[in-house]
Design an enzyme around this catalytic site. Sequence first.
Site, PDB file in Angstrom:
ATOM      1  N   HIS A 233      24.449  36.065  62.196  1.00  0.00           N
ATOM      2  CA  HIS A 233      24.415  34.835  63.265  1.00  0.00           C
ATOM      3  C   HIS A 233      23.658  35.093  64.833  1.00  0.00           C
ATOM      4  O   HIS A 233      24.112  36.531  64.666  1.00  0.00           O
ATOM      5  CB  HIS A 233      25.627  34.335  63.623  1.00  0.00           C
ATOM      6  CG  HIS A 233      25.663  33.478  64.487  1.00  0.00           C
ATOM      7  ND1 HIS A 233      25.923  33.103  65.761  1.00  0.00           N
ATOM      8  CD2 HIS A 233      26.782  32.005  64.303  1.00  0.00           C
ATOM      9  CE1 HIS A 233      25.766  32.002  66.414  1.00  0.00           C
ATOM     10  NE2 HIS A 233      26.129  31.353  64.724  1.00  0.00           N
ATOM     11  N   CYS A 271      21.815  29.087  63.340  1.00  0.00           N
ATOM     12  CA  CYS A 271      22.142  28.014  64.275  1.00  0.00           C
ATOM     13  C   CYS A 271      21.354  27.682  65.217  1.00  0.00           C
ATOM     14  O   CYS A 271      20.539  28.285  65.842  1.00  0.00           O
ATOM     15  CB  CYS A 271      22.896  29.411  65.221  1.00  0.00           C
ATOM     16  SG  CYS A 271      23.940  28.286  66.397  1.00  0.00           S
ATOM     17  N   HIS A 298      24.609  26.248  61.168  1.00  0.00           N
ATOM     18  CA  HIS A 298      25.042  25.543  61.572  1.00  0.00           C
ATOM     19  C   HIS A 298      24.865  24.992  62.877  1.00  0.00           C
ATOM     20  O   HIS A 298      23.496  25.273  63.051  1.00  0.00           O
ATOM     21  CB  HIS A 298      25.347  26.915  63.246  1.00  0.00           C
ATOM     22  CG  HIS A 298      26.778  27.858  62.229  1.00  0.00           C
ATOM     23  ND1 HIS A 298      27.192  28.779  62.748  1.00  0.00           N
ATOM     24  CD2 HIS A 298      26.776  27.696  61.445  1.00  0.00           C
ATOM     25  CE1 HIS A 298      27.788  29.440  62.468  1.00  0.00           C
ATOM     26  NE2 HIS A 298      28.207  29.058  61.704  1.00  0.00           N
ATOM     27  N   ASP A 351      29.344  22.002  64.331  1.00  0.00           N
ATOM     28  CA  ASP A 351      29.741  22.780  65.278  1.00  0.00           C
ATOM     29  C   ASP A 351      30.300  22.664  67.215  1.00  0.00           C
ATOM     30  O   ASP A 351      29.068  21.711  66.824  1.00  0.00           O
ATOM     31  CB  ASP A 351      28.383  23.989  64.987  1.00  0.00           C
ATOM     32  CG  ASP A 351      29.402  25.543  65.316  1.00  0.00           C
ATOM     33  OD1 ASP A 351      30.775  25.396  65.747  1.00  0.00           O
ATOM     34  OD2 ASP A 351      28.601  26.670  65.670  1.00  0.00           O
ATOM     35  N   HIS A 352      30.441  23.361  67.226  1.00  0.00           N
ATOM     36  CA  HIS A 352      31.825  22.745  69.175  1.00  0.00           C
ATOM     37  C   HIS A 352      31.071  21.289  69.234  1.00  0.00           C
ATOM     38  O   HIS A 352      30.020  20.645  70.307  1.00  0.00           O
ATOM     39  CB  HIS A 352      30.424  23.783  69.650  1.00  0.00           C
ATOM     40  CG  HIS A 352      30.394  25.228  69.637  1.00  0.00           C
ATOM     41  ND1 HIS A 352      29.427  25.953  69.981  1.00  0.00           N
ATOM     42  CD2 HIS A 352      30.703  25.902  68.897  1.00  0.00           C
ATOM     43  CE1 HIS A 352      29.862  27.774  69.588  1.00  0.00           C
ATOM     44  NE2 HIS A 352      30.851  27.238  68.738  1.00  0.00           N
ATOM     45  N   TYR A 368      36.495  23.324  68.776  1.00  0.00           N
ATOM     46  CA  TYR A 368      36.546  22.899  67.645  1.00  0.00           C
ATOM     47  C   TYR A 368      37.648  22.076  67.205  1.00  0.00           C
ATOM     48  O   TYR A 368      38.519  22.008  66.812  1.00  0.00           O
ATOM     49  CB  TYR A 368      36.956  24.317  66.755  1.00  0.00           C
ATOM     50  CG  TYR A 368      35.836  25.117  66.287  1.00  0.00           C
ATOM     51  CD1 TYR A 368      35.169  25.134  65.525  1.00  0.00           C
ATOM     52  CD2 TYR A 368      35.428  26.847  67.739  1.00  0.00           C
ATOM     53  CE1 TYR A 368      34.287  26.161  65.619  1.00  0.00           C
ATOM     54  CE2 TYR A 368      34.744  27.079  67.578  1.00  0.00           C
ATOM     55  CZ  TYR A 368      33.773  27.044  65.747  1.00  0.00           C
ATOM     56  OH  TYR A 368      33.003  27.738  66.459  1.00  0.00           O
TER      57      TYR A 368
END
Length: 390
Positions: A233, A271, A298, A351-352, A368
């Site tokens: 990542h 990501c 992501h 994500d997020h 989350y």
Amino acid sequence: MKETWRWFGPQDPISLAQVKQAGATGIVTALHHMYRGEAWPAAEVMKRKAAIEAAGLVWSVVESIPVHNSIKLRSGDFRFYIDAWKDSLRAVAQAGVQVVCYNFMPVVDWTRTDLKWALPSTGYALRFDATDFAAYDLFILARQNADLQYDAGRVMAARARFDAMPETRRNDLERTIIAGLPGAEASYTREEFRRQLGEYDGATPEDLRANLREFLREMAPAAAELGVRLCIHPDDPPWSLFGLPRVVSNADDVRAIFGAADVPANGLTFCVGSFGARADNDLVAMVREFAPRIHFAHLRQVRREEDGSFYEAAHLEGSSDMVGVVRALLEEEARRRREGRADAEIPMRPDHGHLLADDIDKKTNPGYSYVGRLKGLAELRGVVRGLSYS
């Protein structure tokens, strides 16, 4: 693309049934109760797999097997922790999980300064405020020689910000930065944090790169033998924090990582939000260059600001070309299918997400919550379907 959802295990406020209601079919999780670098017992891994499958879902990605700081420093008991990492890798491979995400960020994992930043929509987002961060580093943590790593304008702005901060905000800022966000390897008190930073005194980016190369030269062949694809990542944010080296921040870093062990098992988690926090990262070009070794995605967005701050934007808004990234990933999937690759379908997750609706008053893991990610997944699903149709 395979729709997945990050789940923090039985203690997650979001149930597996709710994940299934969202339409995701894959789970992204780890043994979060065993997160200090110890080996994961096969029985514990199988227990987690059984719970996921009982809900009618599949464990698609391990995120993450933590990389102990001694491995990153290649010091102390690093050999013990490397062997433990291999044991964990073996256990998840035996359980049939073929994708393992990990990171190589020293001391701090993903970092934000505000976990509930008010949006014009009346929802809330995660935010990294560059001036708040400098105020913490310079005047709360009071890290030695920290002023040498900021320009004079930033120091002045941080001083003014700090002077205007009530004590409650100073305490909240510290908790947010060092107390551990979801999925982080560790949380710290201020003194513990200073000690951890001290272990990296004098460490350069090349030192960390060399240690990552050694890790990959040993671990990538082991993963390949087990039929597992590793995917590192990127740094979040993708630049140095607290004077610590960070070495997974741009395209040159990824090229160096792939060169360290030139096998498909040595891959990348792409990501969008992490790489997208830097304006000099051309995300669509990066996807096209690294596509054959992107094993996980992501799909989240950030809105960059001129001073280096950013906040988590809605999934189809922000500073990056999300549609272009998804198009490039779909093109890679099509290429893999033509080649007959078994891993043609790339797992992705929203994500997020923003904190929205009745989640605002519920206990949630920062970034989350349910509704915000549900909204993001629906938007991304629409992009995938639209691009597939055209």
